[in-house]
Write a protein that holds these residues in place. Structure first.
Motif, PDB file in Angstrom:
ATOM      1  N   GLU A  46      -3.945   5.484   5.765  1.00 55.40           N
ATOM      2  CA  GLU A  46      -5.022   6.431   6.069  1.00 55.40           C
ATOM      3  C   GLU A  46      -4.589   7.530   7.034  1.00 55.40           C
ATOM      4  O   GLU A  46      -5.383   8.042   7.827  1.00 55.40           O
ATOM      5  CB  GLU A  46      -6.278   5.705   6.551  1.00 55.40           C
ATOM      6  N   GLU A  81     -13.924  11.378   2.852  1.00 53.22           N
ATOM      7  CA  GLU A  81     -13.106  10.907   3.977  1.00 53.22           C
ATOM      8  C   GLU A  81     -11.762  11.616   3.993  1.00 53.22           C
ATOM      9  O   GLU A  81     -11.292  12.065   5.035  1.00 53.22           O
ATOM     10  CB  GLU A  81     -12.882   9.395   3.896  1.00 53.22           C
ATOM     11  N   PHE A  82     -11.137  11.687   2.835  1.00 54.23           N
ATOM     12  CA  PHE A  82      -9.844  12.351   2.737  1.00 54.23           C
ATOM     13  C   PHE A  82      -9.968  13.814   3.145  1.00 54.23           C
ATOM     14  O   PHE A  82      -9.246  14.298   4.009  1.00 54.23           O
ATOM     15  CB  PHE A  82      -9.298  12.237   1.311  1.00 54.23           C
ATOM     16  N   GLN A 110      -8.042   8.409  -6.189  1.00 54.21           N
ATOM     17  CA  GLN A 110      -6.899   7.916  -5.405  1.00 54.21           C
ATOM     18  C   GLN A 110      -5.572   8.140  -6.120  1.00 54.21           C
ATOM     19  O   GLN A 110      -4.731   7.248  -6.235  1.00 54.21           O
ATOM     20  CB  GLN A 110      -7.091   6.444  -5.040  1.00 54.21           C
ATOM     21  N   MET A 115      -9.700   5.258  -0.811  1.00 54.88           N
ATOM     22  CA  MET A 115     -10.105   6.371   0.018  1.00 54.88           C
ATOM     23  C   MET A 115     -11.214   7.115  -0.692  1.00 54.88           C
ATOM     24  O   MET A 115     -11.135   7.353  -1.881  1.00 54.88           O
ATOM     25  CB  MET A 115      -8.890   7.244   0.304  1.00 54.88           C
ATOM     26  N   PHE A 160      -3.882  10.805   6.502  1.00 55.55           N
ATOM     27  CA  PHE A 160      -4.001  11.791   5.444  1.00 55.55           C
ATOM     28  C   PHE A 160      -3.287  13.102   5.758  1.00 55.55           C
ATOM     29  O   PHE A 160      -2.519  13.605   4.936  1.00 55.55           O
ATOM     30  CB  PHE A 160      -5.470  12.025   5.095  1.00 55.55           C
TER      31      PHE A 160
END
Length: 144
Positions: free
Chosen positions: A106, A5-6, A73, A1, A108
């Protein structure tokens, strides 16, 4: 990730609402911290943040920090001495495994919400709300 994006995919309002709901059933405190740094040891970094945020100063030593370092990560869940005495190592290991499942998928925001709900349930069981108990720590999502 990837870090962005996270962070970009987190629904902060949902997370803050989940913290408020969880804390409504306990005298315990839950905080969520998202780091842009790349710590070698997420647990050690989370412990440092826990101290820096004053989380050891809750009345019953019943605060929990859910810490994410998406750049590397890694994540950690750190509880104060009062919480750890009540729930033990197996609870932390199980919680980390479940968060990891959400992150690998994904999901989150759901990962953070799940962690908050799980921690909130154990806090409610061992640290029920007390009359006149104030929210000792803010519920906002923290970042560095």
């Amino acid at each position: 990730m990837k870090t962005h994006e996270f962070i970009d995919r987190l629904d902060e309002a949902k997370i803050v609402a989940e913290i408020a709901t969880a804390e409504g059933s306990t005298s315990g405190e839950i905080r969520v911290f998202i780091s842009r740094r790349a710590p070698d040891d997420a647990v050690a970094r989370a412990r440092q943040r826990f101290e820096k945020l004053g989380m050891t100063r809750t009345r019953h030593r019943n605060a929990v920090l859910i810490y994410f370092a998406p750049r590397v990560q890694k994540f950690a869940v750190i509880g104060d001495s009062g919480v750890h005495e009540k729930c033990g190592l197996a609870f932390w290991e199980e919680t980390v495994a479940e968060i990891g499942d959400h992150l690998r998928g994904e999901r989150f925001t759901e990962a953070v919400q799940h962690a908050v709900r799980k921690v909130g349930a154990v806090l409610a069981r061992h640290f029920p709300p007390e009359p006149g108990t104030a929210n000792e720590l803010p519920n906002d999502l923290l970042r560095d």
